[in-house]
Enzyme design. Structure first.
Site, PDB file in Angstrom:
ATOM      1  N   GLY A  53     -14.966   3.592  -2.443  1.00 39.33           N
ATOM      2  CA  GLY A  53     -15.103   3.959  -1.040  1.00 39.33           C
ATOM      3  C   GLY A  53     -14.704   5.375  -0.718  1.00 39.33           C
ATOM      4  CD  GLU A  87      -2.411   2.841  -3.212  1.00 35.11           C
ATOM      5  OE1 GLU A  87      -3.428   3.504  -3.454  1.00 35.11           O
ATOM      6  OE2 GLU A  87      -2.056   2.549  -2.042  1.00 35.11           O
ATOM      7  CD  GLN A  89      -9.868   5.771  -7.752  1.00 29.22           C
ATOM      8  OE1 GLN A  89     -10.608   6.757  -7.791  1.00 29.22           O
ATOM      9  NE2 GLN A  89      -8.564   5.885  -7.532  1.00 29.22           N
ATOM     10  CG  ASP A 140      -1.830   1.180   1.303  1.00 28.88           C
ATOM     11  OD1 ASP A 140      -2.728   1.265   0.447  1.00 28.88           O
ATOM     12  OD2 ASP A 140      -1.655   2.029   2.202  1.00 28.88           O
TER      13      ASP A 140
END
Length: 577
Positions: free
Chosen positions: A382, A283, A380, A246
């Protein structure tokens, strides 16, 4: 006999606390590790540590099991005791795979690993290859997105704990599905983060979510080891097939060898030892190809990265939304750049950032499968005020066009749970912080954040309201409704066609050719054409060759002519030349 160890390089004294006996004094080694052997302790024994003269019992930063929650004692766990049945599993490589992102807590009504096992046949029938789980490591409270985790080695107990995760992975492998875990190393959650009490895991700098992790300061060798051992543990002890890292852009590292490169090298060594592929997916907001460039070519050696540019290009084109970071996207030219070059911002001006952003991708040497693309994902959906899916506002025709473009692009496609049947349930931001002050701060901050983006604060659901969580659960009964089943059948056909047609899984970006006109697009993938009409009217579109066979259409009424094709409004077709 069990040896208890803990890294606390700046502590003057460390004690081990076990139930019903006097505390054990631990001895310090020159490496900052404290150790003590206890004859009668074994798997199932609860334990905690005490630092210096403080009498507060703290859980182990490397705890594998937190049965009483993140504030409770740790419990010894024997990884060797689980009865795995996946000895014949040879892994699943990322190239050529279709991913499916899901959240254990809202995937089923029960919200557990075991309940998710019962739905694996659905994923097999759909045709996906790998399941990507949102973070499952322990956090405070019962339910949460998972990005507030504080125990980087321990699966969340309400989901099923360590054995529950292993049962899920074992069952997935039995059905031919790989498993990827989303892991968060860029910050600790706001409640129960005791690791920084033991050592300088954090710096004085901050990112969006809290203080940044110490990757390059004093004692950072131990911090990097802490992260690397967590990475290797998930892959080795839980048999998972890959990790999604993340927000790595929020982890500054000024050392000569970047921590991502170090981890990639260790994962490669583990993969070689285990004899199965292991994937690392980043990410990153940097649009920097170095992340996915092999180490021998001067890169970090990760296997893929999420590609928000692909999402933004599709989303804006289909919906017409242009607010915030969508401002530069929305044209067919933009989508063309993404389909042929990976990134849209590739050393180009970003109006949202007020500066140039990104770096071009080498189209000849960088395969498209190193970019994970999606029409929807947890962020995208939430991170919209009401957590509304794209299917809530998009016409069925354009939704099918979007699915077709995603599944025929030269990237690694990923679906978000329920997308395959156009689920009507939202996926909202939910938390269950037990501390009233933290709960209030999160709710206030969330409303302020959305107000800054133009949403009315009264439209933002309270993250702490249990109904926000319950609304976000999938409604599996929708699969029995014709309109949802039609969407599901389309996704199944698209995945099957992608698998059967080599042109559609070809990752070579320099072999993708795209041309576009007035609300239409033609993408050539070898001898396969993908034709999309985004207009609200029928269009006749010229094609670069004679159509020999129609492979798939999203709507009835497609007419093939000698040198072209006529598509109904908001429809797409895949044809063979």
């Amino acid at each position: 006999m069990t040896e208890f160890t803990v890294w606390a390089p700046e502590a003057a004294r460390v004690r081990l606390r076990l139930p019903g006996v006097a505390d054990h004094a631990m001895r310090q080694g020159p490496d900052g590790w404290w150790r003590v052997e206890v004859p009668d302790a074994g798997p199932g024994t609860d334990y905690a540590f005490l630092l210096d003269d403080d009498d507060q019992a703290l859980p182990d930063p490397r705890s594998a099991w937190q049965p009483a929650g993140v504030h409770g004692p740790s419990r010894l766990y024997d990884h060797a005791a689980f009865g795995w049945t996946d000895a014949a599993w040879t892994g699943r490589q990322l190239p050529g795979s279709v991913l499916y992102e899901l959240h254990i807590g809202t995937f089923t009504p029960e919200g557990t690993f075991d309940a998710a096992i019962a739905r694996l046949d659905h994923l097999v029938d759909l045709g996906v290859d790998m399941v990507e789980l949102l973070p499952v490591n322990a956090f405070n409270g019962e339910y949460n997105w998972g990005y507030d985790g504080v125990c980087w080695y321990a699966p969340h107990e309400p989901y099923g704990g360590p054995d529950g995760l292993k049962r899920f992975v074992d069952a997935a492998h039995a059905k031919g599905l790989g498993v990827i875990l989303d892991v968060v190393y860029n910050h600790f959650g706001p409640s129960g983060a005791y690791a920084p009490r033991f050592a300088p895991y954090l710096t004085e700098q901050s990112n969006t979510w809290g203080r940044t992790v110490n990757l390059d300061g004093p004692h950072s060798d131990g911090v990097r080891r802490y992260i690397a051992d967590s990475v290797l543990g998930w892959l080795r002890d839980y048999h998972v097939d890959g990790l999604r890292l993340d927000a790595v852009h929020a982890m500054p590292d000024d050392r000569a060898v970047h921590w991502l490169e170090e981890v990639a090298a260790e994962v490669e060594a583990l993969s070689t030892h285990l004899g199965r592929p292991l994937s690392l997916i980043a990410e990153s907001d940097l649009n920097d190809p170095r992340l996915i460039t092999p180490r021998e070519a001067g890169g970090y050696g990760l296997h893929a990265q999420w590609n928000d540019d692909a999402h933004h290009a599709l989303h804006t084109l289909l919906t017409g939304e242009r607010q915030g970071y969508y401002g530069d996207f929305g044209s067919l030219e933009c989508l063309t750049d993404v389909l042929t070059g990976g990134f849209f911002h590739a050393g180009t001006w970003s109006s949202f950032r007020g500066r140039s952003h990104g770096r071009p991708v080498d189209r000849q040497r960088t395969p498209g499968h190193r970019f994970v693309a999606y029409l929807q994902n947890h962020d995208q959906i939430g991170n919209r005020a009401t957590g509304d899916r794209i299917s809530a506002t998009l016409s069925p025709g354009l939704l099918r066009v979007g699915a077709t473009l995603l599944m025929t692009a030269p990237f690694t496609p990923m679906l978000f749970m329920g997308e395959e049947w156009a689920a009507s349930t939202p996926w909202q931001f939910f938390t269950s912080h037990p501390e009233p002050e933290l709960a209030a701060a999160v709710a206030t901050g969330r409303r302020r954040e959305f107000a800054d983006h133009g949403w009315a604060t009264e439209d933002v659901p309270d993250p702490q309201d249990p109904q926000t969580f319950l609304r976000s659960r999938l409604d599996w009964a929708e699969l029995d409704k014709p309109e949802h089943r039609e969407t599901y059948d389309l996704y199944r056909r698209l995945i099957a066609l992608r698998r059967s047609r080599a042109d559609l899984s070809d990752p070579r970006l320099d072999r993708v050719d795209v041309r576009h006109g007035d609300r239409f697009l033609v993408m050539r993938r070898g001898e396969t054409l993908v034709v999309a009409n985004l207009a609200g009217r029928a269009q006749r579109i010229n094609l670069p060759g004679v159509v020999r066979r129609v492979l798939l259409t999203t709507s009835e009424g497609v007419t093939v002519m000698r040198d072209g094709i006529e598509l109904p409004p908001e429809s797409a077709a895949i044809v063979a030349l």
